[in-house]
Design an enzyme around this catalytic site. Sequence first.
Site, PDB file in Angstrom:
ATOM      1  N   LYS A 300       0.858  -1.175   0.000  1.00 23.88           N
ATOM      2  CA  LYS A 300       0.000   0.000   0.000  1.00 23.88           C
ATOM      3  C   LYS A 300       0.900   1.232   0.000  1.00 23.88           C
ATOM      4  O   LYS A 300       1.808   1.313   0.820  1.00 23.88           O
ATOM      5  CB  LYS A 300      -0.862  -0.026   1.267  1.00 23.88           C
ATOM      6  CG  LYS A 300      -2.291   0.319   1.047  1.00 23.88           C
ATOM      7  CD  LYS A 300      -3.174  -0.049   2.216  1.00 23.88           C
ATOM      8  CE  LYS A 300      -4.551   0.519   1.972  1.00 23.88           C
ATOM      9  NZ  LYS A 300      -5.574  -0.044   2.819  1.00 23.88           N
ATOM     10  N   GLU A 387     -20.032  -6.216   9.703  1.00 22.52           N
ATOM     11  CA  GLU A 387     -21.051  -5.484  10.453  1.00 22.52           C
ATOM     12  C   GLU A 387     -22.103  -6.418  11.055  1.00 22.52           C
ATOM     13  O   GLU A 387     -22.569  -6.201  12.176  1.00 22.52           O
ATOM     14  CB  GLU A 387     -21.722  -4.436   9.558  1.00 22.52           C
ATOM     15  CG  GLU A 387     -20.828  -3.229   9.212  1.00 22.52           C
ATOM     16  CD  GLU A 387     -19.802  -3.501   8.135  1.00 22.52           C
ATOM     17  OE1 GLU A 387     -19.864  -4.582   7.496  1.00 22.52           O
ATOM     18  OE2 GLU A 387     -18.923  -2.649   7.905  1.00 22.52           O
ATOM     19  N   ARG A 415     -26.061  -3.059   6.271  1.00 23.58           N
ATOM     20  CA  ARG A 415     -25.755  -4.457   6.025  1.00 23.58           C
ATOM     21  C   ARG A 415     -26.237  -5.366   7.163  1.00 23.58           C
ATOM     22  O   ARG A 415     -26.451  -6.546   6.982  1.00 23.58           O
ATOM     23  CB  ARG A 415     -24.242  -4.561   5.866  1.00 23.58           C
ATOM     24  CG  ARG A 415     -23.901  -5.853   5.462  1.00 23.58           C
ATOM     25  CD  ARG A 415     -22.737  -6.073   4.621  1.00 23.58           C
ATOM     26  NE  ARG A 415     -22.705  -5.612   3.291  1.00 23.58           N
ATOM     27  CZ  ARG A 415     -21.569  -5.575   2.602  1.00 23.58           C
ATOM     28  NH1 ARG A 415     -20.451  -5.920   3.169  1.00 23.58           N
ATOM     29  NH2 ARG A 415     -21.576  -5.176   1.357  1.00 23.58           N
TER      30      ARG A 415
END
Length: 665
Positions: A300, A387, A415
């Site tokens: 990254k 979630e 969600r």
Amino acid sequence: MSRYLEMVDSPTQLKKLTPDQLQRLAEEIRQEMITALAKNGGHLGPNLGVVELTIALHFVFNTPKDKFVWDVSHQIYVHKLLTGRKNRFGTIRSTGGLSGFALRSESEHDCYGAAHAGTALSAALGICAARDQRGTDENVVAIFGDAALTNGISFEALNNVAQTTSRFIAILNDNEWSIAKNVGAISSYLNKLITHPSYNKLAGDFVRFLRRLPKGEVALKLAHKAEEGFKGALTEVGLQRSNALEPDGRGGYGNSLIFEEMGLRYLGPIDGHNLPLLVSTLEFAKTCDHPIVIHVLTQKGKGFEAALKNPEKFHGLGPYDAATGATVPVRAGTPPNWQDVFGQTMVKLCQKDNSVVGITAAMPTGTSLKLLEKAMPHRYYDVGIAEEHAVLFACGMATMGFHPVCAIYSTFLQRAYDCIVHDAALQDLPVIFCMDRAGLSPQDGPTHHGLFDIAYLRHVPNCILMAPKDEDELADMMFTATHERHPVFIRYPRGPAEGVPVKDQPRLLEVGKAEIIQRFANNGGRKVALFALGNMMRLGRETAAQLTAEGYDVALVNPRFAKPLDAGVTEFFGRSAEAVVTFEDHALVGGYGSAVLELFNEKRLTTPVIQLGWPDQFIEHGTNVDDLRRKYGLTVENAIARVRAEFVNAPLLHDTEARPQLLTL
Ligand SMILES: Cc1ncc(C[n+]2csc(CCOP(=O)(O)OP(=O)(O)O)c2C)c(N)n1
């Protein structure tokens, strides 16, 4: 713009470049992103990590016929640059500009939109199934990050691949990071794959594939470098990972490749910055008549020192200095962000009350729950991008007498809706939901705006739903929630709060009780009652001031609760006003204004209700909240114009004639 990037405006042109030119193109793209994003910010780190991977994908495959399905799709900037959008790249995430995510309406090369995590594998599998039904031959490639494997849907899809299709290509872009450091057993497992040579699965049919390729005739003569590359794959990236192998408790280090157990051929890990190796591997994947997952290791922030040093900050950020990566310090006097007040209050509550714990679904920084992690790590849980699990986990704790606080953005909590209804509400468990980003996330756009939570919660029995007008009230609401025996939801927006001092000791609020900020003056002016929920109080106050200056007699109410509504106060002002205005940073359909209308209908009140909120459409992205509010009329000017319009041609009625049944309060 630099030389090769200038030449390439489509994947067709990219395919004409030589290996060395492709390498140069990669460098130019990195530079372009670092400079172009400096002004407005964006997801710089993830995109710097996938430059070679995206070039290789476009070199080997042919979009739009072939399909790339990106998980989250925040790492799609390179793809945008290579698919005819480079001239608009500077507009990304701003009003009228390119979206920061994949968008079907933006380009034929974006076959599937996203921004919530964990959708790519399922959607790509659906595309494969449709292709197989149609009998066509598109290649379908799902690109997903290591953090997508903390998400249940990804596993639901993997579980289903082998029985659905024989041609499915999945690329695991493993950079060890979610937004924060990735968490959980899967993350440790991936590290095992990387650091233990016995897991390297490049040998076998892939190597035979490479050797069979006629030397010199391989696509762009890249493949001859691949074997060499593959030998280096572990040393270049994989071995930079420091963690030692952990024994698996059975005297070994574990030996099953989870993907192979699920019916996908596993290939990797390979160096995701080695273009020749990537190209050859993808060429091989194209020939596979078996579902395959390619494990690619990337860094990254590659190519930008500041981003490499701080992957979390550079995952997504605002404006920065393109040379140093330095970000603009917050201006002195700016109020704290709502999320920071939430984080600080969590620490205080946990210090005083052993029953309180904090739960995040991979958003420790975004929600500022990291403040709790730092202060009291044993009372903090990061469950990954999960979630549903976060809510069920909280429900379990609540059955044992705890007050778990789920800090989840309003949009991501969507969600977990069934877990809220079936588990938290039906069992009436005292789980607290702190819904950050309730309102706009302007630069992210419709996938991230939190405009539906009142509507998706208001009809669920047992739930209490509040919205604070300022940060002090947020602390009061959190404190109040820890004394409740029901599921409690608190919604607050992104960005700086109101700048009011937060008391040392929060106070208990009476559930279902509104706060009257300003009463009617009974000065003979036309009576208008303003109900301004949560952060809309600022708009409410300004509207009240201006209407008062125009001679109206104005009352202003802070409802505090979208559920239970303060029926007494709402009815009182409904009866005594000639017009009511509701303000909410939420969709109008099913929102707070709807609740007021329902009550008025129940009480047979006919007072006109002017509703200010978001219309029944997905709100696009924009540079800032103000741009979008202006466009959709969530402004003081519009509130005043609509009040004035309400009274055009309306005869002035004296209180007694108009409203004979005034209640006393
Ligand atoms: C359902 C959901 N929860 C949380 C997020 C916030 N989020 C955006 S990107 C991200 C991490 C993605 O990590 P990974 O997939 O490994 O990609 P990387 O950024 O490391 O390339 C998270 C948690 C989200 N987009 N969707």
